[in-house]
Design a protein around this motif. Structure first.
Motif, PDB file in Angstrom:
ATOM      1  N   LEU A  94       0.811  -1.225   0.000  1.00 27.08           N
ATOM      2  CA  LEU A  94       0.000   0.000   0.000  1.00 27.08           C
ATOM      3  C   LEU A  94       0.843   1.273   0.000  1.00 27.08           C
ATOM      4  O   LEU A  94       0.307   2.358  -0.256  1.00 27.08           O
ATOM      5  N   GLU A  95       2.143   1.155   0.268  1.00 28.98           N
ATOM      6  CA  GLU A  95       3.007   2.347   0.243  1.00 28.98           C
ATOM      7  C   GLU A  95       2.996   3.015  -1.122  1.00 28.98           C
ATOM      8  O   GLU A  95       3.141   4.229  -1.218  1.00 28.98           O
ATOM      9  N   SER A  96       2.795   2.225  -2.183  1.00 31.30           N
ATOM     10  CA  SER A  96       2.771   2.793  -3.532  1.00 31.30           C
ATOM     11  C   SER A  96       1.353   3.112  -3.999  1.00 31.30           C
ATOM     12  O   SER A  96       1.162   3.567  -5.122  1.00 31.30           O
ATOM     13  N   GLU A  97       0.376   2.888  -3.169  1.00 33.84           N
ATOM     14  CA  GLU A  97      -1.025   3.169  -3.505  1.00 33.84           C
ATOM     15  C   GLU A  97      -1.491   4.399  -2.740  1.00 33.84           C
ATOM     16  O   GLU A  97      -0.901   4.795  -1.753  1.00 33.84           O
ATOM     17  N   ASN A  98      -2.586   4.959  -3.182  1.00 32.92           N
ATOM     18  CA  ASN A  98      -3.189   6.088  -2.482  1.00 32.92           C
ATOM     19  C   ASN A  98      -4.532   5.618  -1.921  1.00 32.92           C
ATOM     20  O   ASN A  98      -5.576   5.896  -2.498  1.00 32.92           O
ATOM     21  N   ASP A  99      -4.455   4.889  -0.827  1.00 32.47           N
ATOM     22  CA  ASP A  99      -5.663   4.381  -0.200  1.00 32.47           C
ATOM     23  C   ASP A  99      -5.531   4.544   1.316  1.00 32.47           C
ATOM     24  O   ASP A  99      -5.321   3.577   2.045  1.00 32.47           O
ATOM     25  N   PRO A 100      -5.660   5.793   1.788  1.00 32.25           N
ATOM     26  CA  PRO A 100      -5.455   6.035   3.216  1.00 32.25           C
ATOM     27  C   PRO A 100      -6.458   5.303   4.113  1.00 32.25           C
ATOM     28  O   PRO A 100      -6.104   4.903   5.225  1.00 32.25           O
ATOM     29  N   GLU A 101      -7.681   5.099   3.653  1.00 33.76           N
ATOM     30  CA  GLU A 101      -8.675   4.414   4.477  1.00 33.76           C
ATOM     31  C   GLU A 101      -8.261   2.964   4.732  1.00 33.76           C
ATOM     32  O   GLU A 101      -8.265   2.490   5.876  1.00 33.76           O
ATOM     33  N   LEU A 102      -7.873   2.258   3.668  1.00 33.13           N
ATOM     34  CA  LEU A 102      -7.465   0.863   3.820  1.00 33.13           C
ATOM     35  C   LEU A 102      -6.164   0.773   4.614  1.00 33.13           C
ATOM     36  O   LEU A 102      -6.024  -0.090   5.482  1.00 33.13           O
ATOM     37  N   THR A 103      -5.238   1.662   4.360  1.00 26.75           N
ATOM     38  CA  THR A 103      -3.970   1.666   5.095  1.00 26.75           C
ATOM     39  C   THR A 103      -4.214   1.877   6.583  1.00 26.75           C
ATOM     40  O   THR A 103      -3.639   1.170   7.421  1.00 26.75           O
ATOM     41  N   ARG A 104      -5.081   2.803   6.927  1.00 28.20           N
ATOM     42  CA  ARG A 104      -5.396   3.069   8.335  1.00 28.20           C
ATOM     43  C   ARG A 104      -6.033   1.852   8.990  1.00 28.20           C
ATOM     44  O   ARG A 104      -5.664   1.454  10.091  1.00 28.20           O
TER      45      ARG A 104
END
Length: 164
Positions: free
Chosen positions: A106-116
């Motif tokens: 996810l570091e290379s993705e823009n998905d703050p909700e899933l990362t959180r």
């Protein structure tokens, strides 16, 4: 990621249901298992919501995970409280590695909700593992073999849920 995580949280909820069905509410670790089960249900509810919102297809193996998770929980609980905790320690070891792998991706993705969500849930899963270890999981007779078998089963479940 969402499908696999939802399947894993579903399986974890079933494991705890199986353990509590065998152990009841008066066993030494029942309150800890209830607490962990409640957290797993929060995780499952969050991934269920995300599946619906994002139109992700759940795994077709969910009926199998229901039976397998419950059976694993009931079987380890029948072996005794330490074996039930050994199950938790083994499962959480694999979930920690799985969530770490996802967070790296996810570091290379823009998905703050899933990362959180994954970050938060991973921390709670590590608490479950610590609780299990403190409750004597590693003192279970045959712990290395039991742990290895459960961990292998988790890796297989993750792999299958990614594909099916």
């Amino acid at each position: 990621m969402i499908r696999v995580n939802q399947a894993g949280e579903y399986g974890a909820a079933q494991i705890y249901k199986g353990q509590l069905a065998v152990m009841g509410d008066d066993a030494p670790d029942s309150s800890a298992i209830h607490h962990m089960a409640e957290q797993e249900q929060v995780h499952l509810d969050a991934f269920d919501k995300m599946i619906a919102e994002r139109g992700v297809r759940p795994t077709l193996l969910q009926p199998f995970w229901k039976v397998a998770g419950y059976a694993l929980g009931a079987t380890t609980a029948a072996m005794g409280p330490r074996a039930a905790m050994a199950c938790t320690a083994a499962v959480e070891t694999e979930i920690d590695a799985h969530y770490k792998e996802q967070l790296d991706a996810l570091e290379s993705e823009n998905d703050p909700e899933l990362t959180r969500m994954i970050t938060e849930f991973r921390e709670e899963e590590l608490e479950h593992k610590a609780t299990a270890i403190a409750a004597g999981a590693e003192e279970t007779p045959g712990y290395p073999a039991l742990s290895a078998a459960i961990r292998l089963g988790c890796r297989v479940a993750i792999g299958l849920s990614k594909r099916i």
